[in-house]
Every structure is written in structure tokens, then in C-alpha cells.
Design an enzyme around this catalytic site. Structure first.
Site, PDB file in Angstrom:
ATOM      1  N   ASP A 108       0.844  -1.188   0.000  1.00  0.00           N
ATOM      2  CA  ASP A 108       0.000   0.000   0.000  1.00  0.00           C
ATOM      3  C   ASP A 108       0.893   1.257   0.000  1.00  0.00           C
ATOM      4  O   ASP A 108       1.770   1.380  -0.855  1.00  0.00           O
ATOM      5  CB  ASP A 108      -0.957  -0.086   1.208  1.00  0.00           C
ATOM      6  N   HIS A 290      -7.274  -6.398  -0.500  1.00  0.00           N
ATOM      7  CA  HIS A 290      -6.203  -5.412  -0.384  1.00  0.00           C
ATOM      8  C   HIS A 290      -5.156  -5.761   0.665  1.00  0.00           C
ATOM      9  O   HIS A 290      -3.986  -5.433   0.507  1.00  0.00           O
ATOM     10  CB  HIS A 290      -6.815  -4.050  -0.048  1.00  0.00           C
TER      11      HIS A 290
END
Length: 311
Positions: A108, A290
Site C-alpha cells: 500500500d 487489499h
């Protein structure tokens, strides 16, 4: 409190004008460093599953809470969180340990910092492994300006910049609920709800999908953000246009061996041009969302170790 059965005790390292809380494993593997960089809104603890395996494979595993996170420094100035400072912290961390370079792993926002390490400190980067966020070259328009034009004022990147302090206060007041609702997996595809996504997650009673982690593990993240609030970490977003200017004269092609790991269910789209801008890249996709290294810890660790062995 960290679950010490799963995670080492930290040391505190003064680098680049701040103090970083740093967790290590495999200190006996001197001269084979691998640095793991967390994303938002996370913590070094997000790498808890990978650290023992990497240490067992012969790596000196170095996992900082980056500035704005955990018990690391949280400077008050927004500009103290630009990409020069964030990558400068990692370069200074290598200096502290006496390393010329290292393998860098990012997830991320941590992936963005690692890509940027290869741009701003290329001599310090040996290899790159990034999760979730592919490298995106600098375009003609500053990033927040571009996002505002295409995605509107409720996009959380835009909102963080255009309405400073608003989201921070709501997330601070609802840290446990926000993180419980954000750290989800197997979330069914659905059109976005009206409003700003992160504020919605902080205020809704129920979120779709299933928890990524146990209540005990999530409590580590909650305690860290209840202690210092979210502003330091959100300030990373508030430097995106500043970062665009910082990178104006940087050679944009990354010529390092690289592994890109995608989650097939992630909302972040795959890059169609990654091999053009990172010519040495290999790509792996895992069937998850994610929070890749926490959703599929064993598969993620295997992908990392298999790629490193192949190198």
C-alpha cells in the site's frame, strides 16, 4: 500492548530528525537485510506473519513503524511527511545498521515509499517487492488535482487534502469501529456509497465481508491509533502534490529487480504499463483483497521467498 508471543520487542532508532520504533528478526543474519514497509492505516505488526519465515530463510528483517505511526515520531508539520522525508528515513535506517543497500518490501503506501526509494535513493535499493500498489509514473497534472477532476471531492485522497482535519477527527473518535470495518476480506462487489468512504466506515455499524484478523491482533492497531490519532498518517496523503513536484526532475524508469504482488479482489487496479516503467518486474496475483500479507499470509510469504530464491 503487542502480543509478544507473536512479535519481537522494539528498539528506538534516531534517524533523519525523528525517532523510529523498529522491530527486528534474524539479527544473526548480518549483511542480508530486508526492510518491510507497512501501509495505511497500519503498523509494523502487519508483517507479523512474514518476519519469522524471512528470518529463518537467512534475512535480517527490519520493520519500522514509519513516521506518524505507532511509537515513532509524529511531527506536527504536514510537510514533514513528504516523500523526501519518508525515503530519507529509510536511507538513514540503513546507515544506522551499517548497510549500503537492502531488499525493500512495501504494501500500500509502503509500496509507494519503496518505489520512491528506487527513484530518490537508487543506490540503497537492491531489490523491490511490492504488494497492492503498482508503480505509477508522474503525469502532467498533480495527483490530487487529477483525482479531484476524475473522482470528485468525496474521494478520500481529495477529501483529506481539501478538508484538512475533518476526517481526522471522525476517525480519531471511532478508531476501533473504523479499523474493524476497514480490515475486511471477501467483500462483495458493490457500487460505492455516497459520501467519503473512510468516514462512512468510521460511522457505520456493520461492514460487508469478514474480518481480516482476530480481535486480539486488531487491538494492536487500535491501541496505536488511539494513542496518537490518525493525523500523522493522513499527512502522507497531504503531500501527494508536493511529492509530484519533488519528483519532477527524477529519471522515472525503475531498473531494479522487482516483484509485484496483486490481490485479485483489490479495488486498486492492476497496471497495464508496469513492465514498461519497471523493465525487470515479475508479477504474481493472489486470490485475496487489499490486505494481502494478512489475508493470505502463507501464500504471500511463499511468493516472496520463491521469488528471492529465483533471483
Amino acid at each position: 500492548m503487542l502480543d509478544t508471543t507473536k512479535f519481537p520487542a522494539p528498539t528506538f532508532v534516531d534517524v533523519n530528525g525523528v525517532t523510529l520504533e523498529v522491530f527486528e528478526a534474524g539479527q544473526e543474519n548480518k549483511d542480508n537485510p530486508i526492510v518491510l514497509c507497512h501501509g495505511w492505516p497500519e503498523h509494523a505488526f502487519s508483517w507479523r506473519h512474514q518476519m519469522p519465515a524471512l528470518a529463518a530463510a537467512g534475512y535480517h528483517v527490519i520493520v519500522p513503524n514509519q513516521r506518524g505511526y505507532g511509537n515513532s515520531s509524529c511531527p506536527s508539520e504536514v510537510t514533514d511527511y513528504d516523500i523526501s522525508h519518508l525515503t530519507g528515513d529509510l536511507a538513514a535506517l540503513l546507515d544506522h545498521f551499517g548497510y549500503d543497500d537492502a531488499i525493500f518490501v512495501g504494501h500500500d503506501w509502503g509500496a509507494n515509499v519503496v518505489w520512491s526509494m528506487a527513484l530518490l535513493h537508487p543506490a540503497r535499493v537492491k531489490k523491490i517487492i511490492n504488494l497492492a500498489l503498482p508503480y505509477q509514473t508522474r503525469g502532467e497534472t498533480p495527483w490530487i488535482e487529477m483525482m479531484e477532476a476524475f473522482l470528485g471531492p468525496d474521494n478520500y485522497f481529495v477529501h483529506f487534502n481539501r478538508q484538512p482535519g475533518v476526517a481526522d477527527a471522525i476517525l480519531d473518535a471511532n478508531a476501533d469501529r473504523f479499523l474493524r470495518n476497514l480490515f475486511r476480506k471477501n467483500v462483495p462487489l458493490a457500487p460505492p456509497e455516497p459520501g467519503m468512504m473512510m468516514i462512512n466506515l468510521a460511522q457505520t455499524a456493520d461492514a460487508a465481508g469478514e474480518p481480516v484478523m482476530s480481535d486480539v491482533d486488531r487491538a494492536v492497531f487500535v491501541a496505536a491509533f488511539e494513542q496518537n490519532g490518525f493525523t500523522g498518517s493522513i499527512n502522507w496523503y497531504r503531500n501527494m502534490d508536493r511529492n509530484w513536484h519533488i519528483l519532477a526532475d527524477v529519471q522515472p524508469i525503475i531498473r531494479k529487480p522487482a516483484l509485484m504482488v496483486y490481490g485479485e479482489q483489490d479495488m486498486i487496479p492492476k497496471s497495464e504499463t508496469l513492465a514498461e516503467v519497471v523493465p525487470g518486474v515479475d508479477v504474481v496475483s493472489l486470490n485475496c483483497g487489499h490486505w494481502i500479507q494478512q489475508e493470505l499470509p502463507e501464500e504471500t510469504t511463499k511468493a516472496i521467498l520463491d521469488w528471492l530464491a529465483g533471483q
